[in-house]
Design a protein around this motif. Structure first.
Motif, mmCIF file in Angstrom:
data_model
loop_
_atom_site.group_PDB
_atom_site.id
_atom_site.type_symbol
_atom_site.label_atom_id
_atom_site.label_comp_id
_atom_site.label_asym_id
_atom_site.label_seq_id
_atom_site.Cartn_x
_atom_site.Cartn_y
_atom_site.Cartn_z
ATOM 1 N N ILE A 233 0.878 -1.167 0.000
ATOM 2 C CA ILE A 233 0.000 0.000 0.000
ATOM 3 C C ILE A 233 0.913 1.213 0.000
ATOM 4 O O ILE A 233 1.682 1.425 0.954
ATOM 5 N N GLU A 234 0.843 1.942 -1.083
ATOM 6 C CA GLU A 234 1.738 3.072 -1.293
ATOM 7 C C GLU A 234 1.823 3.965 -0.037
ATOM 8 O O GLU A 234 0.788 4.361 0.517
ATOM 9 N N GLY A 235 3.043 4.209 0.410
ATOM 10 C CA GLY A 235 3.249 5.163 1.511
ATOM 11 C C GLY A 235 2.888 4.638 2.893
ATOM 12 O O GLY A 235 2.954 5.392 3.862
ATOM 13 N N HIS A 236 2.479 3.399 3.017
ATOM 14 C CA HIS A 236 2.058 2.859 4.316
ATOM 15 C C HIS A 236 2.828 1.587 4.639
ATOM 16 O O HIS A 236 2.880 0.678 3.818
ATOM 17 N N ASN A 237 3.373 1.532 5.840
ATOM 18 C CA ASN A 237 3.959 0.278 6.311
ATOM 19 C C ASN A 237 2.850 -0.641 6.804
ATOM 20 O O ASN A 237 1.759 -0.186 7.160
ATOM 21 N N MET A 238 3.170 -1.906 6.838
ATOM 22 C CA MET A 238 2.211 -2.891 7.340
ATOM 23 C C MET A 238 2.897 -3.684 8.449
ATOM 24 O O MET A 238 4.052 -4.086 8.305
ATOM 25 N N THR A 239 2.179 -3.911 9.547
ATOM 26 C CA THR A 239 2.712 -4.736 10.631
ATOM 27 C C THR A 239 2.053 -6.108 10.561
ATOM 28 O O THR A 239 0.837 -6.218 10.724
ATOM 29 N N VAL A 240 2.857 -7.124 10.291
ATOM 30 C CA VAL A 240 2.317 -8.483 10.167
ATOM 31 C C VAL A 240 2.069 -9.029 11.573
ATOM 32 O O VAL A 240 2.975 -9.036 12.415
ATOM 33 N N VAL A 241 0.839 -9.484 11.840
ATOM 34 C CA VAL A 241 0.508 -9.988 13.180
ATOM 35 C C VAL A 241 -0.049 -11.403 13.184
ATOM 36 O O VAL A 241 -0.089 -12.058 14.229
ATOM 37 N N GLU A 242 -0.489 -11.877 12.038
ATOM 38 C CA GLU A 242 -1.054 -13.232 11.978
ATOM 39 C C GLU A 242 -0.649 -13.873 10.662
ATOM 40 O O GLU A 242 -0.586 -13.202 9.637
ATOM 41 N N ALA A 243 -0.357 -15.178 10.706
ATOM 42 C CA ALA A 243 -0.099 -15.930 9.478
ATOM 43 C C ALA A 243 -0.814 -17.267 9.576
ATOM 44 O O ALA A 243 -0.644 -17.991 10.569
ATOM 45 N N ASP A 244 -1.642 -17.583 8.619
ATOM 46 C CA ASP A 244 -2.377 -18.869 8.547
ATOM 47 C C ASP A 244 -3.081 -19.218 9.863
ATOM 48 O O ASP A 244 -3.096 -20.386 10.289
ATOM 49 N N GLY A 245 -3.657 -18.216 10.516
ATOM 50 C CA GLY A 245 -4.439 -18.488 11.722
ATOM 51 C C GLY A 245 -3.641 -18.495 13.013
ATOM 52 O O GLY A 245 -4.170 -18.808 14.073
ATOM 53 N N HIS A 246 -2.345 -18.159 12.940
ATOM 54 C CA HIS A 246 -1.516 -18.104 14.143
ATOM 55 C C HIS A 246 -0.954 -16.703 14.342
ATOM 56 O O HIS A 246 -0.418 -16.110 13.403
ATOM 57 N N ASN A 247 -1.065 -16.213 15.573
ATOM 58 C CA ASN A 247 -0.472 -14.915 15.878
ATOM 59 C C ASN A 247 1.038 -15.039 15.808
ATOM 60 O O ASN A 247 1.618 -15.985 16.346
ATOM 61 N N VAL A 248 1.668 -14.080 15.140
ATOM 62 C CA VAL A 248 3.127 -14.115 15.021
ATOM 63 C C VAL A 248 3.730 -12.911 15.740
ATOM 64 O O VAL A 248 3.047 -11.916 16.017
ATOM 65 N N GLU A 249 5.001 -13.016 16.036
ATOM 66 C CA GLU A 249 5.758 -11.907 16.609
ATOM 67 C C GLU A 249 5.670 -10.768 15.588
ATOM 68 O O GLU A 249 6.075 -10.944 14.443
ATOM 69 N N PRO A 250 5.081 -9.614 15.955
ATOM 70 C CA PRO A 250 4.843 -8.579 14.940
ATOM 71 C C PRO A 250 6.137 -8.130 14.254
ATOM 72 O O PRO A 250 7.172 -8.012 14.898
ATOM 73 N N PHE A 251 6.069 -7.937 12.951
ATOM 74 C CA PHE A 251 7.187 -7.343 12.214
ATOM 75 C C PHE A 251 6.643 -6.451 11.114
ATOM 76 O O PHE A 251 5.528 -6.647 10.632
#
Ligand code: ASC
Length: 552
Positions: A233-251
């Motif tokens: 998304i132009e100009g916006h960072n994204m914080t990944v918090v879930e992958a395939d139904g599991h909460n992940v260490e945010p990055f």
């Protein structure tokens, strides 16, 4: 724990072909109740989902897979034609009934032949029980599915792939974001064929409207037929918090790499200049593709939702830059306290060498020189009802000739065969699966394969480059905080190591999620605990050797 007031959610779906122009180009698309993508299933952990599916395709069978739902106690409702059920005939209604036992972001899609890419897919969103909350916060929740799109019918493609000479599907014509893309109607060969209409309402861009200052949880799934994607998304960072139904260490990422069959939740704060809109964009990576980037509009309220951003859309990363893709794969770790750690040892190691071969003049994909063929009788029924003559009982190999195989060269693999044999796993054991990539039949070429496992989540123990060493590489496994997933990339010339517990009685497909690759044999099947599977509903029977068991 699931809430005490777990509900039954009933859906009545009718599947049919309708003319649609998702990328402005008119073709037959499979719709659910007139929609493609189909309706989003929104449920709460512990709910029972009941889908009464009417097949109104006139002349084609169908089956629907609930991707990421483990089907504990209901292996017969996994929706995998040929593995867990007979196909649903035209005119028939089949009822799926299963429990969504974990919160998270999941998908559903056709799992018969190559029908997924005809548009039969949608999202499943499972919320936590009332009163429980995630280890992250957001104001609004949205779901989108990324896809690629072909103008040829799924049938024409399947025939080409199984023909001599082989006819490859080629690169997709468009990329879709939540079912919408834009093919250039002035490009040949579509000029003048009357099928492309740049002003069709079907292909106006997807718009995600945001309120300045608010935080959005965007659930992103990919169901591409072929493409590995980068999404941004132009100009916006994204914080990944879930992958395939599991909460992940945010990055935090600027662009998210997403492979077919994966889902992610990202948090996005609408904190940019609110007087304009921004591009959302998807781009093919890992293949030198001619497919134009997919575009959608990130719309800051109250700007007009269809006003194009004033900027050139982001170009996205280089298609052949593997390093950031590996880095993202390695960055995914389970969120502390949310995913059980893996057992420290495994009882069995299955190494699967992924190769492209020629078998009897047909172009195929093989695992340890065995290319998957569907049996005429679905395995679950054959095993449960003792119809063992209906498939090859010789188990496929757990390994390949590691010492003598050069993964960097075109290999003949002259002893490759096609078979419908399966792996039988001892119930409740721990099994490691190592996917080993290699060169294809083209020089200096190794592809990315997203591998998806039915009926389980696996721990992702590690990724490596080159040939997996069974003595030294396991010492580098992450046994502390590996994420659990149901789909994982196998990177070019690399390996990916997974650990599973064989604790879900049933018969489960494990396959490359590239639609054409699975069709060309790129999959295996695991059986575990068949003796613990309950009585099969007669609705899954009726084909092959099971005809005699069918009591409608
Ligand atoms: O399965 C495939 O076949 C083609 C190509 O290898 C055929 O030449 C390709 O790119 C695939 O992914």
């Amino acid at each position: 724990a699931p809430s005490v007031e777990a509900r039954i959610r009933r859906y009545r779906w009718e599947v049919k072909y309708e003319y649609r122009s998702p990328d402005c180009y008119k073709k037959l698309v499979m719709t659910i109740n007139g929609r493609a993508p189909g309706p989003t299933i929104i449920a709460q952990q512990g709910d029972t989902i009941v889908v009464e599916l009417k097949n109104s395709l006139l002349t084609e069978n169908v089956a629907i897979h609930w991707h990421g739902i483990r089907q504990i106690g209901t292996p017969w409702f996994d929706g995998t034609e040929g593995v867990t059920q007979c196909p649903i005939l035209p005119g028939d209604t089949f009822t799926y009934k299963f429990v969504v036992d974990r919160p998270g972001t999941y998908l559903y899609h056709a799992h018969y032949g190559m029908q997924r890419q005809a548009g039969l897919y949608g999202s499943i969103r499972v919320a936590l029980p009332d009163g429980e909350s995630e280890p992250f916060s957001y104001d609004y929740d949205r779901s989108i599915i990324l896809n690629d799109w072909y103008h040829k019918s799924t049938y024409e493609q399947a025939v080409g792939l199984s023909s001599k000479p082989f006819v490859w599907v080629g690169e997709p014509q468009s990329l879709l974001i939540q079912g919408r893309g834009k093919f250039d109607c002035t490009s040949s060969p579509s000029i003048g064929d009357g099928l492309c209409n740049a002003s069709s309402p079907d292909c106006s861009p997807y718009t995600m409207t945001v309120v300045p200052g608010k935080t959005y949880r965007l659930r992103i799934g990919s169901l591409t037929a072929l493409a590995a994607l980068s999404f941004e998304i132009e100009g916006h960072n994204m914080t990944v918090v879930e992958a395939d139904g599991h909460n992940v260490e945010p990055f935090v990422v600027k662009n998210l790499f997403i492979y077919s069959g994966e889902t992610y939740s990202v948090l996005i704060k609408a904190d940019q200049n609110p007087s304009r809109n921004y591009w959302m964009s998807s781009k093919v990576v890992s293949r030198n593709s001619t497919t134009p980037n997919g575009l959608a509009i990130f719309n800051y309220y109250p700007n007009h939702p269809r006003r194009n951003p004033p900027t050139v859309p982001p170009a996205g990363p280089l298609w052949n830059d593997l390093a950031p893709r590996l880095a993202q794969s390695n960055a995914i770790k389970s969120h502390q306290g949310y995913t059980l750690p893996p057992p420290l040892k495994s009882d069995r190691v299955i190494v699967l060498l992924n190769t492209q071969n020629s078998i009897n003049g047909y172009r195929r994909w093989s695992l340890n020189n065995v290319s998957f063929n569907f049996p005429h009788t679905p395995y679950l029924i054959a095993l449960k009802e003792n119809l063992l003559h209906s498939f090859d009982q010789t188990p496929p190999p757990d390994n390949y000739d590691v010492a003598n195989y050069d993964i960097y060269s075109v290999a003949n693999n002259t002893n490759a065969t096609a078979s419908n044999s399966i792996y039988r796993l001892q119930f409740n054991t721990t099994v490691d699966i190592v996917l080993q990539n290699a060169n294809t039949m083209n020089a200096n070429n190794s592809e990315t394969h997203p591998w998806h496992l039915h009926g389980h989540d696996f721990w992702v123990l590690g990724y490596g480059t080159g040939k997996f060493d069974v003595n030294s590489d396991p010492k580098k496994y992450n046994l502390v905080n590996p994420s659990m997933k149901n789909t994982v990339p196998l990177h070019p010339y690399g390996w990916t190591a997974l650990r599973i517990r064989a604790d879900n009685p049933g018969v489960w497909a494990f396959h490359c999620h590239i639609e054409s690759h699975f069709y060309m044999g790129m999959g295996v099947v695991f059986e575990e605990g068949i003796e613990r599977v309950g009585r099969l509903p007669s609705s899954v029977m009726g084909c092959g050797a099971t005809k005699a068991f069918h009591r409608p």
